[in-house]
Every structure is written in C-alpha cells, then in structure tokens.
Design a protein around this motif. Sequence first.
Motif, PDB file in Angstrom:
ATOM      1  N   LEU A  56       0.863  -1.173   0.000  1.00 57.89           N
ATOM      2  CA  LEU A  56       0.000   0.000   0.000  1.00 57.89           C
ATOM      3  C   LEU A  56       0.901   1.224   0.000  1.00 57.89           C
ATOM      4  O   LEU A  56       1.827   1.326   0.805  1.00 57.89           O
ATOM      5  CB  LEU A  56      -0.904   0.017   1.234  1.00 57.89           C
ATOM      6  N   ILE A  57       0.646   2.155  -0.920  1.00 57.72           N
ATOM      7  CA  ILE A  57       1.434   3.376  -1.011  1.00 57.72           C
ATOM      8  C   ILE A  57       0.567   4.523  -0.531  1.00 57.72           C
ATOM      9  O   ILE A  57      -0.453   4.840  -1.139  1.00 57.72           O
ATOM     10  CB  ILE A  57       1.916   3.621  -2.452  1.00 57.72           C
ATOM     11  N   GLY A  58       0.974   5.112   0.586  1.00 58.82           N
ATOM     12  CA  GLY A  58       0.220   6.210   1.162  1.00 58.82           C
ATOM     13  C   GLY A  58       0.925   7.536   0.968  1.00 58.82           C
ATOM     14  O   GLY A  58       2.102   7.670   1.285  1.00 58.82           O
ATOM     15  N   VAL A  59       0.208   8.501   0.403  1.00 62.87           N
ATOM     16  CA  VAL A  59       0.739   9.851   0.224  1.00 62.87           C
ATOM     17  C   VAL A  59      -0.022  10.760   1.184  1.00 62.87           C
ATOM     18  O   VAL A  59      -1.226  10.952   1.046  1.00 62.87           O
ATOM     19  CB  VAL A  59       0.583  10.334  -1.223  1.00 62.87           C
ATOM     20  N   THR A  60       0.703  11.296   2.170  1.00 64.85           N
ATOM     21  CA  THR A  60       0.087  12.073   3.244  1.00 64.85           C
ATOM     22  C   THR A  60       0.474  13.540   3.108  1.00 64.85           C
ATOM     23  O   THR A  60       1.652  13.881   3.070  1.00 64.85           O
ATOM     24  CB  THR A  60       0.539  11.537   4.616  1.00 64.85           C
ATOM     25  N   ARG A  61      -0.536  14.374   3.040  1.00 66.31           N
ATOM     26  CA  ARG A  61      -0.293  15.811   2.889  1.00 66.31           C
ATOM     27  C   ARG A  61      -0.681  16.520   4.179  1.00 66.31           C
ATOM     28  O   ARG A  61      -1.754  16.287   4.736  1.00 66.31           O
ATOM     29  CB  ARG A  61      -1.109  16.353   1.721  1.00 66.31           C
ATOM     30  N   ASP A  62       0.216  17.386   4.632  1.00 64.27           N
ATOM     31  CA  ASP A  62      -0.056  18.217   5.799  1.00 64.27           C
ATOM     32  C   ASP A  62      -1.041  19.301   5.371  1.00 64.27           C
ATOM     33  O   ASP A  62      -0.719  20.178   4.568  1.00 64.27           O
ATOM     34  CB  ASP A  62       1.245  18.839   6.306  1.00 64.27           C
ATOM     35  N   VAL A  63      -2.265  19.245   5.905  1.00 63.13           N
ATOM     36  CA  VAL A  63      -3.300  20.194   5.516  1.00 63.13           C
ATOM     37  C   VAL A  63      -3.623  21.164   6.647  1.00 63.13           C
ATOM     38  O   VAL A  63      -4.677  21.804   6.638  1.00 63.13           O
ATOM     39  CB  VAL A  63      -4.577  19.448   5.067  1.00 63.13           C
ATOM     40  N   THR A  64      -2.710  21.289   7.612  1.00 56.85           N
ATOM     41  CA  THR A  64      -2.954  22.191   8.738  1.00 56.85           C
ATOM     42  C   THR A  64      -3.177  23.617   8.257  1.00 56.85           C
ATOM     43  O   THR A  64      -4.160  24.278   8.650  1.00 56.85           O
ATOM     44  CB  THR A  64      -1.763  22.152   9.713  1.00 56.85           C
ATOM     45  N   GLN A  65      -2.293  24.114   7.411  1.00 57.02           N
ATOM     46  CA  GLN A  65      -2.425  25.480   6.918  1.00 57.02           C
ATOM     47  C   GLN A  65      -3.664  25.639   6.063  1.00 57.02           C
ATOM     48  O   GLN A  65      -4.320  26.687   6.095  1.00 57.02           O
ATOM     49  CB  GLN A  65      -1.167  25.855   6.112  1.00 57.02           C
ATOM     50  N   ARG A  66      -3.997  24.627   5.335  1.00 65.28           N
ATOM     51  CA  ARG A  66      -5.198  24.713   4.500  1.00 65.28           C
ATOM     52  C   ARG A  66      -6.450  24.814   5.356  1.00 65.28           C
ATOM     53  O   ARG A  66      -7.371  25.574   5.066  1.00 65.28           O
ATOM     54  CB  ARG A  66      -5.301  23.487   3.588  1.00 65.28           C
ATOM     55  N   ILE A  67      -6.472  24.041   6.451  1.00 65.26           N
ATOM     56  CA  ILE A  67      -7.636  24.085   7.345  1.00 65.26           C
ATOM     57  C   ILE A  67      -7.751  25.447   8.001  1.00 65.26           C
ATOM     58  O   ILE A  67      -8.851  26.015   8.128  1.00 65.26           O
ATOM     59  CB  ILE A  67      -7.528  22.963   8.391  1.00 65.26           C
ATOM     60  N   LEU A  68      -6.601  26.024   8.413  1.00 64.59           N
ATOM     61  CA  LEU A  68      -6.633  27.373   8.981  1.00 64.59           C
ATOM     62  C   LEU A  68      -7.146  28.375   7.959  1.00 64.59           C
ATOM     63  O   LEU A  68      -7.907  29.303   8.294  1.00 64.59           O
ATOM     64  CB  LEU A  68      -5.233  27.763   9.454  1.00 64.59           C
ATOM     65  N   ALA A  69      -6.721  28.225   6.718  1.00 68.37           N
ATOM     66  CA  ALA A  69      -7.176  29.126   5.661  1.00 68.37           C
ATOM     67  C   ALA A  69      -8.675  28.980   5.432  1.00 68.37           C
ATOM     68  O   ALA A  69      -9.385  29.961   5.202  1.00 68.37           O
ATOM     69  CB  ALA A  69      -6.411  28.849   4.370  1.00 68.37           C
ATOM     70  N   GLU A  70      -9.165  27.745   5.497  1.00 65.65           N
ATOM     71  CA  GLU A  70     -10.596  27.506   5.306  1.00 65.65           C
ATOM     72  C   GLU A  70     -11.409  28.156   6.425  1.00 65.65           C
ATOM     73  O   GLU A  70     -12.498  28.699   6.191  1.00 65.65           O
ATOM     74  CB  GLU A  70     -10.870  26.002   5.257  1.00 65.65           C
ATOM     75  N   HIS A  71     -10.843  28.091   7.669  1.00 63.44           N
ATOM     76  CA  HIS A  71     -11.527  28.743   8.793  1.00 63.44           C
ATOM     77  C   HIS A  71     -11.549  30.260   8.592  1.00 63.44           C
ATOM     78  O   HIS A  71     -12.549  30.923   8.911  1.00 63.44           O
ATOM     79  CB  HIS A  71     -10.830  28.379  10.095  1.00 63.44           C
ATOM     80  N   ALA A  72     -10.414  30.815   8.117  1.00 63.14           N
ATOM     81  CA  ALA A  72     -10.335  32.256   7.911  1.00 63.14           C
ATOM     82  C   ALA A  72     -11.256  32.706   6.790  1.00 63.14           C
ATOM     83  O   ALA A  72     -11.785  33.808   6.800  1.00 63.14           O
ATOM     84  CB  ALA A  72      -8.900  32.655   7.609  1.00 63.14           C
ATOM     85  N   LEU A  73     -11.439  31.861   5.810  1.00 64.81           N
ATOM     86  CA  LEU A  73     -12.293  32.179   4.663  1.00 64.81           C
ATOM     87  C   LEU A  73     -13.631  31.466   4.835  1.00 64.81           C
ATOM     88  O   LEU A  73     -13.904  30.445   4.192  1.00 64.81           O
ATOM     89  CB  LEU A  73     -11.603  31.751   3.364  1.00 64.81           C
ATOM     90  N   HIS A  74     -14.481  32.033   5.753  1.00 67.22           N
ATOM     91  CA  HIS A  74     -15.716  31.334   6.100  1.00 67.22           C
ATOM     92  C   HIS A  74     -16.675  31.207   4.921  1.00 67.22           C
ATOM     93  O   HIS A  74     -17.480  30.290   4.861  1.00 67.22           O
ATOM     94  CB  HIS A  74     -16.411  32.073   7.246  1.00 67.22           C
TER      95      HIS A  74
END
Length: 595
Positions: A350-368
């Motif tokens: 199994l090949i897992g590609v994991t992306r850090d989405v912390t900044q994206r989630i913060l951006a989504e919160h900021a852009l309600h």
Amino acid sequence: MALQAAEMGIWTWDLVTDERHVYTSGTPLFGLTEQELEEYFRDIEHRAHPDDRPLVDPASDPIKTPRSDVPQSFELRIHDKKGSWRTLLIQGSIVKKDPEGAPLLLMGTFQDITPRKLAEEEVARIAREWQRTFDATNDAIWILDQEQRIIRSNTAAKRMFRRTPGELLGHHCWEVVHGTDRPIPGCPMVRMKSSLQREIMEFQVGDQWYEITVDPLLDAGGEYAGAVHIISDITGRKAAEDAAKRSADNLTILFDSIDEMVFILDMAGKMIRVNKAVRTRLGYTDDELIGRDVLFLHVPEGREEALRIVQGMIAGTIDSCPVPVLTKDGERIEVETKITRGVWDNREVLIGVTRDVTQRILAEHALHESQSRYRSFVQKFKGIAYLATTNWVPVFFHGAVQEITGYTEEEFTAGTLRWDQVIHPDDLEEIIRRDNDGLLHVPGYFVQREYRIIRKDGEIRWLLDVIQNRTDDGGEILLSGILTDITERKIVEEVLAQTNKKLNLLSSITRHDILNQLLVLIGYLSLSRDYLDDTEQLLDCIEKQEQAVKNIQHQINFTREYQDMGVKAPVWHSLQEVADSARRALPSRDIRVSV
C-alpha cells in the motif's frame, strides 16, 4: 578355449608357397567362420582398409621383411561380414629361415580388439571435448597441486595474464595473479584448505574487477589433493551493479524530493519504507519507523477510526484517511492520506501519500465564505516522475500523466510531444530565462519552480516542478524531477490574499477612527485646563471626553470582533440590533438612524 575366450586366432604364412592358414578352434570370429577367415587372409591386402594395406603388402610387410627374430605387431582394419570395419591386433614372428637367414615361414596370432578401440576412441573424444570446453571458456582455469602450483592451464589464462603455458606451469598461483612471494591476506585458497569447500574472493586491478573461485580436489580418502582455481573477469557485472545502484539512487532522490509524506506499507499495515518528508516532519528516524504498525502515528482518539480505515485499505474498499497524526514531540498535524495499491521490491504494498493540511484548514476557517466548498475537498497527490533531455523531450514520463495533462504517457515518450509545448506561453519565456543556464551548465543544479500548463482540453493548471540535472554515462545532460498539480493550492492562496487585503483595509479604517477620537479627547483635555474656574464648561468638556473614551472603547471592541472573521463559523444576526449598536457608537446625538 583360451583363444575362444579372447576372440583370438592363429595364422601361418608360407612365404615360399604363399599359403596362408588360420586356426580359431572352430569358433567364428566377428561373424566369419574359420574357412571364411582363411579366405580373408589369402586376400588380406585387398580386404584391408586402404590406409592399412601397406602393412600387409608382400613388398613391405613389417613382419616378413625385417630379418629380425624379434616378434612384430601392428593393428589392421578389415571389413566384417556386415560391411563394418573391425580392428585386428596382428602379432607374429619368423619361425623358419633358409641357410642364408631369409624368412621362410611366419606365424603369429590375431585378435579382434574392436571394442577396445571403440572405447579408446570414445575416451579420446571425451578428452578432446573436455579440452575444447576447458579452452573455450573466457574464465582463466588452473588445476593446482597441494602446494598451489599450477599443473594445468587453459587458453583463457594465457590470454588473461599474457604468458605462455611454460611461463605459468609450475608457478604458485599467487606469483602469477598478485606478483607476491606468498598468499595474500584473505586468500581464498588458504580458506578453502581449511573448509574443504568452495571459497570466493573479489579483487580489483586498475579499472578491472575479478572474481576468484576455488574448489577443492579430494583424494579417495577425502583428503585435500589440489584445487580447481577459476578467475573470472566481472568488470561488466560490476558496471551493471553500479548502474543498478545509480538507478536506485535516482529513485531515492525522486522519492525523497516529494514534498508530501510518503509511506510504503505491507499488506498488514506495517511500514517498510518512508521518504525524507516523513522523517523531517514527524521527527522519527528510519529505525524508529520501519517494521512498526502505521497506527501508532495517529492521534490516540482517532486510532480506532484509523484501524477501520486501514482494514478497508487492505481490503481495497477505502483509499483515503483523514485521521490526524502526531510528531515525535507530540505536535498534532492535520493530514489527508491517499492510498493506492502497488508493487515494491516484488511484493504487493500500500502506497500512502500524506499531505499536511494544517495550513489549508486554517485558511478555510479564515475564509468562512468558502468553508462549505472546501470542507469536503480531498486533495490527492498525483505526481509525474520524469527524465527528459535538455530539449524538453521526455525519456521517462510516468505517473498521473493523463490526469494532469490530458495527454497519454505514450504521446510524450514517443517524441511526438515536447513538454515545452504544454507549458503556458506566458510562463515559458520566464522559465527559460531564469533556469536554463543553471540546468545546462551547473552540475547538480537544483530548482523548484511553479508555472502553468494548458491541458489537452484547454484547461489551465498550475504545477510545481522539482527538477535537478544529471549527466549520464555518455556525458549527456538529462533533467530528472517530479511534477505536482498545485492548482487547488493556488486557488486557496489567491483567496487568502484577497481576504488579507480586505482585512488590512478594515484595520486601516479603524485605526483612522481611533486617532480621530484621540484628537477629540486631547482637544477637550486642553479646553478643560481653560475652564477650571467655570464648573459648567468644565463638566461639559469632561462629558465630551467620556464620550470620546467610550467611542474608542467601542472601536477597540469592534476589532475583537473582526479579528475572528473567517475563524468562527458564520451565524445569523438581527439587522435591527446591528443598526442600534452602530448608532450608539456615533458621536453625535443629532444624527437619526432608521431601519
């Protein structure tokens, strides 16, 4: 009986009368009766093999011509009754002479030795074939005695060491191979004498690599009696191994150049390899990760869900995992992991590609305003690994080629489509101007660049190109790297920039309003000093100061509200309440607001 057992006969030859007789005890020899044999002997010079007829020619018969009493013998080939050639051993001597010593009567034996001759010919044939094989191999082969002296050598050894057989035979193997007066350290012959098993050693001479293989020769008692010593030129094999290592190194470079964390898992969910991004972002070493269950990286409260997802991934029913992970230091990282099945080191993984989405989630919160649109969005890394010439022609182009470009992999690798034909024209000139000189002339030049491409269907996408040059064995410069679709990230960055711009504008306006109120406050404070003796005027100034302070306090409270814009979820508000709150903040009571 003895003649019969040995398939022998007796012959006589009267040289005066030319009478010839044979005696076989009545037993046929090679299919001929005694009478038939006698007829053969009477005409033997014509029945013999053409090459053997001089042996029985009356003028040159080696038995009757010599005047010696020493018995003579020779081999003679004759046809048997079936037409096959048989070999006879003819032996005879002079048994009677005239007064002058001339031979009068010859007598001797003949024996059918055809089986023995066939066996000798077979042995000779096998020996010739063995010698041809011994000499045909490209490996230098020696037979050594107990003291490691060369007692037999093949042709390849002569070519390899540029010595004649006479210069090889009798010499110790170490004298010829290493030019020393004793065995070198680690000599396989020394080890083999102790183990009585095959021993192998590799060594290098200049640019050439050789492998020595020695096998013991044992006597009937199982004791060491010598050895077979083989020297093989393995330079080609070593070059192939080096090429394979370079290929593996290139794969490692590609693997470790991926920005996202990549996990290779066995079908039980245990990690068998991770890339550099995993080690850097999570803070673990390979030794701390390899062989462990991937579940231990997830946050404790999410491990039950992660277990269910991993089981679904193994079953092939689930291909993504949103459960956050923890670094070695305990930092929580919001991630999205996409899982695909593949093959690694000849086994299913199994090949897992994991992306850090912390900044994206913060951006989504900021852009309600776009929160609902991005909440269900799952980013999936679909990269392209490539190797290309400096003319933009892909040599190797593998991965999510069609998903990203709309073109097939074959359209690129067949040479009908160059990569520069896909890059957006507005970006191509800048890419060439900025990077071409380094990629073409600076060894190991590495660069990350972002640009747009035009898909086959006309859609424009943003790509991150991580690229490094290298030189192949022929000196040609090639470009290797990976392409990642960052279109979604570019969209988020653009929206975030617009939001920051609006927030900066709002901050500027609020700051301006507060400064205005401070000017009012300073003005009334100055007036207060002038009205210290006028109580009514002084109280009016103080009232104005208090109102200015309240206005400033209200504006500061307002900044607390807009600092959370885009962080808190949107809620419904009463327009009347909002208007009343705004009206109360106005400095003048003479302004009327109606809703």
